[in-house]
Scaffold this motif. Structure first.
Motif, short mmCIF file in Angstrom:
data_model
loop_
_atom_site.label_atom_id
_atom_site.label_comp_id
_atom_site.label_asym_id
_atom_site.label_seq_id
_atom_site.Cartn_x
_atom_site.Cartn_y
_atom_site.Cartn_z
N HIS A 221 0.68 -1.06 -0.02
CA HIS A 221 -0.08 0.05 -0.01
C HIS A 221 0.85 1.20 0.03
O HIS A 221 2.03 1.12 0.77
N LEU A 222 0.40 2.27 -0.77
CA LEU A 222 1.28 3.40 -0.89
C LEU A 222 1.81 4.21 0.44
O LEU A 222 2.75 4.59 0.76
N LEU A 223 0.44 4.16 1.22
CA LEU A 223 0.66 4.76 2.45
C LEU A 223 1.85 4.13 3.43
O LEU A 223 2.17 4.70 4.42
N ASP A 224 2.02 2.96 3.12
CA ASP A 224 2.96 2.27 3.98
C ASP A 224 4.46 2.97 3.91
O ASP A 224 5.46 2.45 4.53
N LEU A 225 4.64 3.69 2.83
CA LEU A 225 5.74 4.46 2.81
C LEU A 225 6.15 5.39 3.83
O LEU A 225 7.34 5.51 3.90
N GLU A 226 5.12 6.04 4.23
CA GLU A 226 5.21 6.87 5.26
C GLU A 226 6.04 6.46 6.48
O GLU A 226 6.65 7.08 7.29
N ALA A 227 5.57 4.98 6.90
CA ALA A 227 6.48 4.46 8.06
C ALA A 227 7.89 4.45 7.77
O ALA A 227 8.83 4.40 8.72
N ILE A 228 8.06 4.29 6.50
CA ILE A 228 9.61 4.06 6.16
C ILE A 228 10.33 5.47 6.15
O ILE A 228 11.88 5.55 6.49
N VAL A 229 9.91 6.49 5.74
CA VAL A 229 10.60 7.91 5.35
C VAL A 229 10.31 8.95 6.64
O VAL A 229 10.97 9.94 6.58
N SER A 230 9.33 8.35 7.51
CA SER A 230 9.15 9.74 8.55
C SER A 230 8.87 9.02 10.08
O SER A 230 8.97 7.84 10.04
#
Length: 230
Positions: A221-230
């Motif tokens: 899911h695209l929003l899972d990227l937020e946990a990686i970069v923030s």
């Protein structure tokens, strides 16, 4: 490496931020309607498979961009025993393709969430005129600091020269703080690996990784990227 270190995010477009499958099907449908030819599910799948094969050959440097664009419809219709003006068909198809800009789920929300804390860039192998229009019509272009397209650069993913150009055109570019985000193992992930960049493989349909490139992260899911970069 701390996840907080990623300040430069390099996004692929097709099937990462914009739904290329949808745009491709819409464009092919319009092309066949204009040609007064039937488009069955089998014919669409045949085209989709051939086109994907040709793009992989292009990524590997086995064919030129011009060969891909000018010959794919010749090759496709030859499969059905028909000789056509493949270059003219391709131009018409690309015009229809540029009209497609359906977003992947949560694409605009993700970019809006990340915009104030990160530098965001597009890195795509797509056709320049097509990608510029799709990004503009979708509204996503407003989130990006710059758009890097292989046709305009003169090099393609996964070639290191593509990423050399990007590094030279981003102020204070730092490999350790850059992250490539894309759906393609053979262009996005392999390109990042060859250049020494971390990568995120966007894999919403949980495809197996049968290639040589191994992403640093994998998300569905695209929003899972937020946990990686923030």
């Amino acid at each position: 490496m701390s996840q907080l270190n990623y300040s430069t995010l390099l996004f692929d477009v097709d099937d990462t931020l914009l739904n290329f499958q949808s745009s491709e099907k819409q464009a092919l449908t319009k092309l066949f309607q204009s040609l007064h030819k039937p488009l069955t599910a089998k014919i669409y799948q045949d085209y989709h498979s051939l086109n994907a094969q040709l793009w992989r050959k292009y990524e590997r440097g086995e064919i030129s961009r011009e060969t891909l664009l000018d010959q794919r419809f010749n090759l496709f219709f030859q499969h059905y025993g028909q000789n056509v003006d493949g270059k003219a068909y391709s131009q018409k198809y690309r015009s229809f393709l540029s009209e497609g800009h359906d977003q992947m789920p949560n694409a605009s929300k993700l970019l809006a969430d990340l915009k104030n804390r990160h530098q965001l860039y597009v890195v795509t192998n797509g056709i320049a005129a097509t990608q510029h229009r799709r990004l503009a019509d979708s509204g996503l272009v407003n989130y990006f600091d710059n758009v890097f397209i292989s046709e305009e650069i003169g090099h393609k993913k996964p070639d290191p020269e593509f990423f050399d150009y990007i590094a030279d055109n981003i102020t204070n570019f730092n490999k350790q703080r850059a992250l490539v985000v894309g759906d393609s193992l053979t262009s996005d992930i392999l390109g990042a690996t060859k250049y020494g960049l971390d990568s995120v493989w966007f894999n919403p349909t949980h495809q197996p990784n049968l290639g040589v490139a191994k992403p640093t992260y994998e998300i569905d899911h695209l929003l899972d990227l937020e946990a990686i970069v923030s």
